[in-house]
Write a protein that holds these residues in place. Structure first.
Motif, mmCIF file in Angstrom:
data_model
loop_
_atom_site.group_PDB
_atom_site.id
_atom_site.type_symbol
_atom_site.label_atom_id
_atom_site.label_comp_id
_atom_site.label_asym_id
_atom_site.label_seq_id
_atom_site.Cartn_x
_atom_site.Cartn_y
_atom_site.Cartn_z
ATOM 1 N N THR A 86 1.270 -1.212 0.078
ATOM 2 C CA THR A 86 0.345 0.143 -0.179
ATOM 3 C C THR A 86 0.476 1.564 0.082
ATOM 4 O O THR A 86 0.857 1.827 -0.640
ATOM 5 C CB THR A 86 -0.863 -0.142 1.404
ATOM 6 O OG1 THR A 86 -1.586 -0.919 0.809
ATOM 7 C CG2 THR A 86 -2.165 1.141 1.220
ATOM 8 N N PHE A 87 2.169 0.645 0.828
ATOM 9 C CA PHE A 87 2.976 2.222 0.705
ATOM 10 C C PHE A 87 3.694 2.306 0.106
ATOM 11 O O PHE A 87 3.561 3.601 -0.720
ATOM 12 C CB PHE A 87 4.302 2.120 2.233
ATOM 13 C CG PHE A 87 3.136 2.353 3.594
ATOM 14 C CD1 PHE A 87 3.238 3.653 3.622
ATOM 15 C CD2 PHE A 87 2.632 1.842 3.956
ATOM 16 C CE1 PHE A 87 2.494 4.276 4.943
ATOM 17 C CE2 PHE A 87 1.410 2.516 5.365
ATOM 18 C CZ PHE A 87 2.047 3.378 5.513
ATOM 19 N N ALA A 88 3.719 1.960 -0.751
ATOM 20 C CA ALA A 88 4.584 1.869 -2.544
ATOM 21 C C ALA A 88 3.530 1.703 -3.866
ATOM 22 O O ALA A 88 4.472 3.153 -4.759
ATOM 23 C CB ALA A 88 5.482 0.232 -2.894
ATOM 24 N N ILE A 89 1.870 2.027 -3.521
ATOM 25 C CA ILE A 89 1.274 2.297 -4.723
ATOM 26 C C ILE A 89 1.100 3.869 -4.023
ATOM 27 O O ILE A 89 1.279 4.236 -4.915
ATOM 28 C CB ILE A 89 0.238 0.616 -4.332
ATOM 29 C CG1 ILE A 89 0.786 -0.025 -4.654
ATOM 30 C CG2 ILE A 89 -1.022 1.988 -5.727
ATOM 31 C CD1 ILE A 89 1.311 -0.320 -6.521
ATOM 32 N N VAL A 90 0.872 3.707 -2.975
ATOM 33 C CA VAL A 90 1.003 5.763 -2.536
ATOM 34 C C VAL A 90 1.796 6.653 -2.970
ATOM 35 O O VAL A 90 1.545 7.484 -3.672
ATOM 36 C CB VAL A 90 0.653 6.114 -1.299
ATOM 37 C CG1 VAL A 90 0.634 7.335 -1.248
ATOM 38 C CG2 VAL A 90 -0.826 4.967 -0.756
ATOM 39 N N ILE A 91 3.078 6.205 -3.229
ATOM 40 C CA ILE A 91 4.406 7.530 -3.841
ATOM 41 C C ILE A 91 4.378 6.699 -5.232
ATOM 42 O O ILE A 91 4.900 7.961 -6.026
ATOM 43 C CB ILE A 91 5.452 6.203 -3.512
ATOM 44 C CG1 ILE A 91 6.132 5.772 -1.634
ATOM 45 C CG2 ILE A 91 6.726 7.020 -4.055
ATOM 46 C CD1 ILE A 91 6.007 7.320 -0.736
ATOM 47 N N GLY A 92 3.780 5.304 -5.621
ATOM 48 C CA GLY A 92 3.728 5.430 -7.215
ATOM 49 C C GLY A 92 2.549 6.432 -7.431
ATOM 50 O O GLY A 92 2.779 7.188 -8.432
ATOM 51 N N CYS A 93 1.205 6.654 -6.972
ATOM 52 C CA CYS A 93 0.077 7.383 -7.039
ATOM 53 C C CYS A 93 0.231 8.819 -7.312
ATOM 54 O O CYS A 93 0.724 9.607 -8.059
ATOM 55 C CB CYS A 93 -1.188 6.977 -6.042
ATOM 56 S SG CYS A 93 -1.781 5.331 -7.195
ATOM 57 N N TYR A 126 4.849 -0.881 -7.902
ATOM 58 C CA TYR A 126 4.680 -1.879 -7.600
ATOM 59 C C TYR A 126 5.848 -3.520 -7.405
ATOM 60 O O TYR A 126 5.749 -3.707 -6.483
ATOM 61 C CB TYR A 126 3.675 -2.826 -8.581
ATOM 62 C CG TYR A 126 3.164 -4.321 -8.348
ATOM 63 C CD1 TYR A 126 2.964 -4.623 -7.287
ATOM 64 C CD2 TYR A 126 3.811 -5.004 -9.111
ATOM 65 C CE1 TYR A 126 1.901 -5.824 -7.478
ATOM 66 C CE2 TYR A 126 3.960 -6.454 -8.928
ATOM 67 C CZ TYR A 126 3.012 -7.130 -8.040
ATOM 68 O OH TYR A 126 2.451 -8.010 -8.192
ATOM 69 N N LEU A 127 6.653 -2.667 -8.003
ATOM 70 C CA LEU A 127 8.137 -3.493 -8.348
ATOM 71 C C LEU A 127 8.656 -3.369 -6.639
ATOM 72 O O LEU A 127 9.254 -4.118 -6.565
ATOM 73 C CB LEU A 127 8.434 -3.067 -9.607
ATOM 74 C CG LEU A 127 10.161 -3.945 -9.889
ATOM 75 C CD1 LEU A 127 10.101 -5.644 -9.564
ATOM 76 C CD2 LEU A 127 11.148 -3.763 -11.000
#
Length: 137
Positions: A86-93, A126-127
């Motif tokens: 979730t934290f990784a995807i927040v950064i991606g967003c 995601y990666l």
């Protein structure tokens, strides 16, 4: 997880990812020189240079966006104690929003816009999350 740690994970991920992005952009002109006679130091100069850009000139911006997102997502996921993806995807967003803003400020060829928005942000986030999850198992 405390609110402070949540905020720190996201802020540190964004700062380090942004630093990677900026660093790559800053050295890109030395690796792939810009078109002759262009000034890429101002928005006006970038806008004027865009028609002169070849596909090779878009490689470093893509790498900056992708690696900045990857590193930022990795760091945020690493700092968090749970919900790492979730934290990784927040950064991606967050980086995706920046990428969309960049396209409105500095229009680029359609092919680059599709590749950049489609592959540099959410897939790299995601990666980054997956790498942290694999290392923690």
């Amino acid at each position: 997880m405390t609110i402070l740690k949540i905020i720190l994970a996201i802020v540190i991920g964004l700062l380090i990812g942004g630093t990677v992005n900026t660093g790559i952009i800053m050295v890109s002109g030395y690796i792939i020189p810009p078109p002759e006679g262009t000034d890429l130091k101002t928005l006006e100069g970038l806008l004027a240079a865009m028609p002169l850009m070849e596909p090779k000139h878009f490689l470093m911006p893509f790498l900056a966006h992708a690696l900045g997102t990857l590193v930022g997502a990795f760091i945020a996921a690493k700092i968090s104690t749970n919900n790492k993806m979730t934290f990784a995807i927040v950064i991606g967003c967050c980086f995706l929003v920046g990428g969309i803003m960049n396209i409105f400020m500095l229009p680029s060829p359609v092919w680059f816009t599709i590749i950049d928005l489609g592959f540099a942000y959410i897939p790299m986030a995601y990666l980054g999350g997956k790498i942290v999850l694999r290392k923690s198992n």
